[in-house]
Design an enzyme around this catalytic site. Structure first.
Site, PDB file in Angstrom:
ATOM      1  N   GLY A 182      41.498  57.461  35.449  1.00 25.88           N
ATOM      2  CA  GLY A 182      40.523  56.567  36.063  1.00 25.88           C
ATOM      3  C   GLY A 182      39.371  57.256  36.772  1.00 25.88           C
ATOM      4  O   GLY A 182      38.312  56.673  36.965  1.00 25.88           O
ATOM      5  N   ASP A 215      40.135  56.751  41.609  1.00 26.01           N
ATOM      6  CA  ASP A 215      39.282  55.595  41.361  1.00 26.01           C
ATOM      7  C   ASP A 215      39.455  54.510  42.413  1.00 26.01           C
ATOM      8  O   ASP A 215      38.486  53.948  42.892  1.00 26.01           O
ATOM      9  CB  ASP A 215      39.533  55.034  39.937  1.00 26.01           C
ATOM     10  CG  ASP A 215      41.008  54.812  39.622  1.00 26.01           C
ATOM     11  OD1 ASP A 215      41.871  54.994  40.513  1.00 26.01           O
ATOM     12  OD2 ASP A 215      41.319  54.451  38.472  1.00 26.01           O
ATOM     13  N   ASP A 248      44.910  51.284  46.403  1.00 26.98           N
ATOM     14  CA  ASP A 248      45.501  49.945  46.420  1.00 26.98           C
ATOM     15  C   ASP A 248      46.571  49.915  47.510  1.00 26.98           C
ATOM     16  O   ASP A 248      46.271  49.636  48.667  1.00 26.98           O
ATOM     17  CB  ASP A 248      46.042  49.654  45.016  1.00 26.98           C
ATOM     18  CG  ASP A 248      46.589  48.254  44.855  1.00 26.98           C
ATOM     19  OD1 ASP A 248      46.192  47.362  45.613  1.00 26.98           O
ATOM     20  OD2 ASP A 248      47.431  48.034  43.964  1.00 26.98           O
ATOM     21  N   LYS A 299      40.927  48.471  48.029  1.00 24.84           N
ATOM     22  CA  LYS A 299      41.199  47.027  48.068  1.00 24.84           C
ATOM     23  C   LYS A 299      41.577  46.600  49.469  1.00 24.84           C
ATOM     24  O   LYS A 299      42.404  47.238  50.114  1.00 24.84           O
ATOM     25  CB  LYS A 299      42.360  46.696  47.122  1.00 24.84           C
ATOM     26  CG  LYS A 299      41.899  46.392  45.734  1.00 24.84           C
ATOM     27  CD  LYS A 299      43.009  45.800  44.914  1.00 24.84           C
ATOM     28  CE  LYS A 299      42.718  46.042  43.460  1.00 24.84           C
ATOM     29  NZ  LYS A 299      43.806  45.586  42.599  1.00 24.84           N
ATOM     30  N   PHE A 323      42.009  42.355  40.338  1.00 24.66           N
ATOM     31  CA  PHE A 323      42.187  43.462  39.401  1.00 24.66           C
ATOM     32  C   PHE A 323      40.842  43.785  38.770  1.00 24.66           C
ATOM     33  O   PHE A 323      40.215  42.932  38.135  1.00 24.66           O
ATOM     34  CB  PHE A 323      43.222  43.119  38.332  1.00 24.66           C
ATOM     35  CG  PHE A 323      43.635  44.347  37.565  1.00 24.66           C
ATOM     36  CD1 PHE A 323      44.656  45.166  38.041  1.00 24.66           C
ATOM     37  CD2 PHE A 323      42.971  44.711  36.396  1.00 24.66           C
ATOM     38  CE1 PHE A 323      45.009  46.314  37.353  1.00 24.66           C
ATOM     39  CE2 PHE A 323      43.320  45.863  35.711  1.00 24.66           C
ATOM     40  CZ  PHE A 323      44.344  46.664  36.194  1.00 24.66           C
TER      41      PHE A 323
HETATM   42  P1  5GP Z   1      48.223  52.756  44.751  1.00 26.51           P
HETATM   43  O1  5GP Z   1      49.175  53.886  44.593  1.00 26.51           O
HETATM   44  O2  5GP Z   1      47.174  52.984  45.820  1.00 26.51           O
HETATM   45  O3  5GP Z   1      48.919  51.445  44.914  1.00 26.51           O
HETATM   46  O4  5GP Z   1      47.515  52.559  43.380  1.00 26.51           O
HETATM   47  C1  5GP Z   1      46.470  53.306  42.958  1.00 26.51           C
HETATM   48  C2  5GP Z   1      46.413  53.270  41.451  1.00 26.51           C
HETATM   49  O5  5GP Z   1      46.737  51.970  40.920  1.00 26.51           O
HETATM   50  C3  5GP Z   1      45.004  53.562  40.999  1.00 26.51           C
HETATM   51  O6  5GP Z   1      44.829  54.942  40.802  1.00 26.51           O
HETATM   52  C4  5GP Z   1      44.913  52.760  39.717  1.00 26.51           C
HETATM   53  O7  5GP Z   1      45.377  53.543  38.645  1.00 26.51           O
HETATM   54  C5  5GP Z   1      45.854  51.598  39.890  1.00 26.51           C
HETATM   55  N1  5GP Z   1      45.157  50.364  40.301  1.00 26.51           N
HETATM   56  C6  5GP Z   1      45.305  49.692  41.461  1.00 26.51           C
HETATM   57  N2  5GP Z   1      44.510  48.597  41.508  1.00 26.51           N
HETATM   58  C7  5GP Z   1      43.831  48.588  40.331  1.00 26.51           C
HETATM   59  C8  5GP Z   1      42.836  47.678  39.783  1.00 26.51           C
HETATM   60  O8  5GP Z   1      42.392  46.670  40.359  1.00 26.51           O
HETATM   61  N3  5GP Z   1      42.368  47.996  38.553  1.00 26.51           N
HETATM   62  C9  5GP Z   1      42.795  49.090  37.850  1.00 26.51           C
HETATM   63  N4  5GP Z   1      42.275  49.292  36.655  1.00 26.51           N
HETATM   64  N5  5GP Z   1      43.723  49.949  38.337  1.00 26.51           N
HETATM   65  C10 5GP Z   1      44.245  49.689  39.574  1.00 26.51           C
HETATM   66 MG    MG Z   2      45.062  55.831  38.873  1.00 25.22          MG
END
Ligand code: 5GP
Ligand code: MG
Length: 175
Positions: A38, A94, A97, A125, A146
Site C-alpha cells: 500500500g 498507507d 486503522d 481513520k 473503507f
Molecule cells: P491496522 O493494523 O492499523 O489496523 O491496519 C493497517 C492496515 O490495514 C493498513 O496498512 C491497510 O493495509 C489495512 N487497511 C485498514 N483500513 C483500510 C482501508 O480503509 N482501506 C484499505 N485499502 N486498507 C485498509
Molecule cells: Mg498495509
C-alpha cells in the site's frame, strides 16, 4: 465512486510533509522503510520531496482477517531489509486503522537495531484505534470508511487511482 481526497490535495499535503520531514531530520541520513504494498505510490511521491541523503527499504506486513472484525496474527516479511543497525528510520504506511501494524513494526525495526524510528502515515481513520500509538506525521484524518486508491487496494485492485475514494458498497456486494 465517491472521491474523498483529490490528487491535488494529496500533492499539496505530500509537499508539506516532505518539507516538515526534511526540516526535522536536519541533514541526518534517513532510511525510509515502506510497508508493502500500500505504501508504494505515497513512498514514490514523498521521497522526491525529501531534500536529503535517503535510503529506501521495504518490508511486508499482513494480518489475516477472516469475516470476523478482529484481525488475525500479524505476519512480517523482512527478508528484503538491509542491516538496520544504527539507522534513523522513517517508517511509511498507507493507513493507520487499529494501530496494530505500525506499532508492531516500530518494535520490530528497533529489535533489528534501528537507532530511531519515526512514523508517517498518509491516512488515519478516526475512532478506530485500539492500540495506543501516536504517529509522527499524518497526511489526512479520515472517517471510518473503507478507502481505496493512491496505493490502497480492495482485493489488490484500485491501487493505481490517483485519488483516495470510498469503496462503493456495490464493489463488495456485486450489485
Ligand atoms: P491496522 O493494523 O492499523 O489496523 O491496519 C493497517 C492496515 O490495514 C493498513 O496498512 C491497510 O493495509 C489495512 N487497511 C485498514 N483500513 C483500510 C482501508 O480503509 N482501506 C484499505 N485499502 N486498507 C485498509
Ligand atoms: Mg498495509
Amino acid at each position: 465512486m465517491q472521491v474523498l481526497i483529490s490528487s491535488e490535495r494529496i500533492r499539496d499535503r505530500v509537499d508539506e510533509l516532505g518539507a516538515e520531514i526534511t526540516a526535522d531530520f536536519d541533514g541526518q541520513p534517513i532510511t525510509v522503510v515502506g510497508v508493502l504494498t500500500g505504501c508504494l505510490v505515497f513512498l514514490a511521491d514523498l521521497i522526491r520531496r525529501l531534500n536529503h541523503p535517503t535510503h529506501i527499504a521495504l518490508l511486508q506486513a499482513s494480518s489475516y482477517r477472516g469475516t470476523a472484525t478482529s484481525p488475525g496474527e500479524l505476519t512480517v516479511r523482512d527478508e528484503l531489509l538491509p542491516d538496520m543497525t544504527g539507522r534513523h528510520v522513517l517508517l511509511l504506511d498507507d493507513i493507520l486503522d487499529t494501530g496494530r501494524t505500525i506499532s508492531k513494526l516500530v518494535d520490530h525495526l528497533k529489535s533489528k537495531g534501528a537507532a530511531s524510528v519515526r512514523t508517517c502515515v498518509l491516512l488515519r481513520k478516526i475512532g478506530r484505534q485500539t492500540v495506543e500509538f501516536e504517529p509522527d506525521y499524518v497526511g489526512f484524518a479520515i472517517p471510518d470508511k473503507f478507502v481505496i486508491g493512491y496505493g490502497l487496494d480492495f482485493n489488490d485492485l484500485y491501487r493505481h487511482l490517483p485519488f483516495i475514494a470510498v469503496l462503493p458498497d456495490s464493489a463488495t456486494t456485486g450489485g
